[in-house]
Design an enzyme around this catalytic site. Sequence first.
Site, short mmCIF file in Angstrom:
data_model
loop_
_atom_site.label_atom_id
_atom_site.label_comp_id
_atom_site.label_asym_id
_atom_site.label_seq_id
_atom_site.Cartn_x
_atom_site.Cartn_y
_atom_site.Cartn_z
N HIS A 137 21.24 17.43 -24.63
CA HIS A 137 20.03 16.99 -24.73
C HIS A 137 19.18 18.28 -24.46
O HIS A 137 19.63 19.04 -23.42
CB HIS A 137 19.33 15.90 -23.94
CG HIS A 137 19.71 15.73 -22.54
ND1 HIS A 137 18.98 16.43 -21.57
CD2 HIS A 137 20.61 15.38 -21.88
CE1 HIS A 137 19.76 16.33 -20.49
NE2 HIS A 137 20.53 15.36 -20.71
N HIS A 163 25.07 4.91 -16.66
CA HIS A 163 24.07 5.06 -15.87
C HIS A 163 24.12 4.23 -14.48
O HIS A 163 23.16 3.54 -13.73
CB HIS A 163 22.53 4.65 -16.51
CG HIS A 163 22.20 5.67 -17.66
ND1 HIS A 163 21.33 5.37 -18.61
CD2 HIS A 163 22.61 6.96 -17.80
CE1 HIS A 163 21.43 6.36 -19.39
NE2 HIS A 163 22.24 7.37 -18.75
N ARG A 190 33.33 12.91 -17.15
CA ARG A 190 32.00 13.72 -17.82
C ARG A 190 32.11 15.07 -17.17
O ARG A 190 32.10 15.01 -15.68
CB ARG A 190 31.01 12.82 -17.95
CG ARG A 190 29.83 13.58 -18.49
CD ARG A 190 28.75 12.70 -18.92
NE ARG A 190 27.94 12.19 -17.77
CZ ARG A 190 27.78 10.92 -17.15
NH1 ARG A 190 28.69 9.96 -17.95
NH2 ARG A 190 27.31 10.79 -16.25
N GLU A 211 29.29 18.27 -17.20
CA GLU A 211 28.06 18.65 -17.75
C GLU A 211 27.71 19.91 -16.99
O GLU A 211 27.75 20.07 -15.85
CB GLU A 211 26.88 17.54 -17.76
CG GLU A 211 25.70 17.96 -17.98
CD GLU A 211 24.69 16.70 -17.78
OE1 GLU A 211 23.70 16.47 -18.51
OE2 GLU A 211 25.09 16.06 -16.79
N GLU A 271 27.77 17.96 -22.26
CA GLU A 271 28.27 16.94 -21.39
C GLU A 271 29.35 15.86 -22.24
O GLU A 271 28.71 14.66 -22.18
CB GLU A 271 27.02 16.03 -20.71
CG GLU A 271 26.02 15.60 -21.66
CD GLU A 271 24.77 15.00 -21.06
OE1 GLU A 271 25.18 14.05 -20.37
OE2 GLU A 271 23.71 15.14 -21.13
N ASP A 277 20.58 19.64 -14.57
CA ASP A 277 21.30 18.37 -14.65
C ASP A 277 22.78 18.78 -15.03
O ASP A 277 23.35 19.12 -15.84
CB ASP A 277 20.89 17.94 -16.01
CG ASP A 277 21.32 16.23 -16.58
OD1 ASP A 277 22.04 15.99 -15.74
OD2 ASP A 277 21.05 15.94 -17.62
N ASP A 321 0.75 -1.27 0.01
CA ASP A 321 0.04 -0.09 -0.04
C ASP A 321 0.87 1.38 0.03
O ASP A 321 0.44 2.44 0.33
CB ASP A 321 -0.76 -0.09 1.10
CG ASP A 321 -0.05 -0.16 2.38
OD1 ASP A 321 1.02 -0.23 2.48
OD2 ASP A 321 -0.68 0.21 3.77
N HIS A 361 15.16 14.79 -19.95
CA HIS A 361 15.61 14.78 -21.31
C HIS A 361 14.38 15.47 -21.86
O HIS A 361 13.34 14.69 -21.99
CB HIS A 361 15.71 13.24 -21.59
CG HIS A 361 17.22 12.76 -21.06
ND1 HIS A 361 17.15 11.95 -20.08
CD2 HIS A 361 18.22 12.76 -21.94
CE1 HIS A 361 18.65 11.65 -20.01
NE2 HIS A 361 19.12 11.93 -21.25
N HIS A 411 28.09 8.65 -26.24
CA HIS A 411 26.76 9.23 -26.04
C HIS A 411 26.75 10.70 -26.65
O HIS A 411 27.94 11.01 -26.99
CB HIS A 411 26.24 9.43 -24.64
CG HIS A 411 27.22 10.06 -23.60
ND1 HIS A 411 27.36 11.48 -23.53
CD2 HIS A 411 28.22 9.54 -22.83
CE1 HIS A 411 28.44 11.71 -22.73
NE2 HIS A 411 28.78 10.70 -22.40
N TYR A 452 35.65 7.59 -21.18
CA TYR A 452 35.43 6.41 -20.54
C TYR A 452 36.46 5.53 -20.92
O TYR A 452 36.32 4.70 -22.12
CB TYR A 452 34.05 6.06 -20.53
CG TYR A 452 33.02 7.13 -20.25
CD1 TYR A 452 32.71 7.57 -19.11
CD2 TYR A 452 32.54 7.63 -21.57
CE1 TYR A 452 31.73 8.69 -18.96
CE2 TYR A 452 31.55 8.92 -21.31
CZ TYR A 452 31.36 9.29 -20.20
OH TYR A 452 30.32 10.47 -20.08
N ASP A 468 26.86 12.70 -11.32
CA ASP A 468 25.91 13.32 -12.08
C ASP A 468 24.57 13.38 -11.26
O ASP A 468 23.93 12.53 -11.02
CB ASP A 468 25.56 12.24 -13.25
CG ASP A 468 24.71 12.85 -14.49
OD1 ASP A 468 23.89 13.96 -14.24
OD2 ASP A 468 24.87 12.45 -15.58
#
Length: 416
Positions: A332, A228, A383, A385, A362, A256, A33, A339, A328, A366, A245
């Site tokens: 965006h 991710h 990275r 960004e 960004e 972001d 619940d 996004h 990548h 890697y 990130d």
Amino acid sequence: MIHQKRREELLSMLGHDAVVIVSTNSEQKRNSDVTYPFRPDSNFWYLTGFIEPDAIAVFSKDSYVMFLRPKDETKEIWNGIRLGAELAPEILLVNQAYDIDTFFDHIDSFTKKDSAIYYDAPGGSGWKDHSSTNIHNKRIHSLFESRLKPLNPFVSEMRLIKDKEEIKNMQDAADLASEAHINAMKESIPGLFEHNIASVFDSHFRNGNSEHSYPPIVASGENACILHYTENNKELKNGDLLLIDAGCEINGYASDITRTFPINGKFNDAQREIYDLVLSAQKSAIQSIRPGVSSNKPHETACQIITDGLIKLGIMKSPEDLTKFYMHNTGHWLGLDVHDVGSKLVNGEFREFKSGMVTTVEPGIYIRRDDKIDPKYWGIGVRIEDDVLVTDKGNHVLSQKAAKEINEIEQLMSRQ
């Protein structure tokens, strides 16, 4: 008033006989619940400003009607006050309001036989469960199937260009997230765990009356090479980098931001080489953004700089190897969704930047373990960004308060 102006603008695009039906989300069950924290559908929020679950708005040039949850004394004791149909006209400035369960008793009064009906269920495919709004979504499709036209393409075009209020919200979100990133740099030391640093963002966002705009990535060492990564459970090791990130929402509008820094406060030579390369690519990509420029220009710019740099360092042999290390896109759209809506392509060509658009920038590199690469680079993931507003004269970096120069970072993290 801003929501009224948006509805009027939308109707002017759709035509004089258009009827818009837009529904929000239902609460979603987490387990038993327990439900997930509720977040309104972005298009519904954009056009109405109403944040309760289980609601449907219907509007045309003649009327604006809201169908919403009824007042319920018992449920309000347990779960909070509901607006209800009686107060909705005064608070939401609708012409009429009804309990959502009566939607199909009244909808014919607001749709003429020759009306074009514009509608999309939240999330595109819609109705993930049997809660009230999702049941209504399915019936709306069945009832008006032959007359329905897609709404999202028109709202997406509107949402691409941010007004002053939206920009203010996004600047506030960028400022709050930038502060959290700086705090994370100051708090990070070997021996802590990734989740300890994730809690810095939890606390700072909560204290700022905000929420995460997406699950945070707090990735140390080789975890930074997982795009991710969200486990956030590894111990922070001396000599590793930490990639974070993380962003937040203010009044629904997202930030972001990604920063990468050494856990012990000092970049080693290999880390510095890769970081300098990513930073150079990011700065040049940002510099390319201005009205009239292709929205793909930042990506082209970043790819060229990273390609040249990795070849010079001996990590890559040819430009065809780039996707092994940078897989990548460079950015965006950003707005009510991380996004955000809006196609990058128009008639098969990349659309041009216009003042009021907001994009992330960004680039990243890697480097996984590979016998063909010098081991000193193994496990380095970087990275950087930022959130960038296109302005009449060029651009403005909303997230500029988050340190990213090497000397700034090392000074912030000084243990002296």
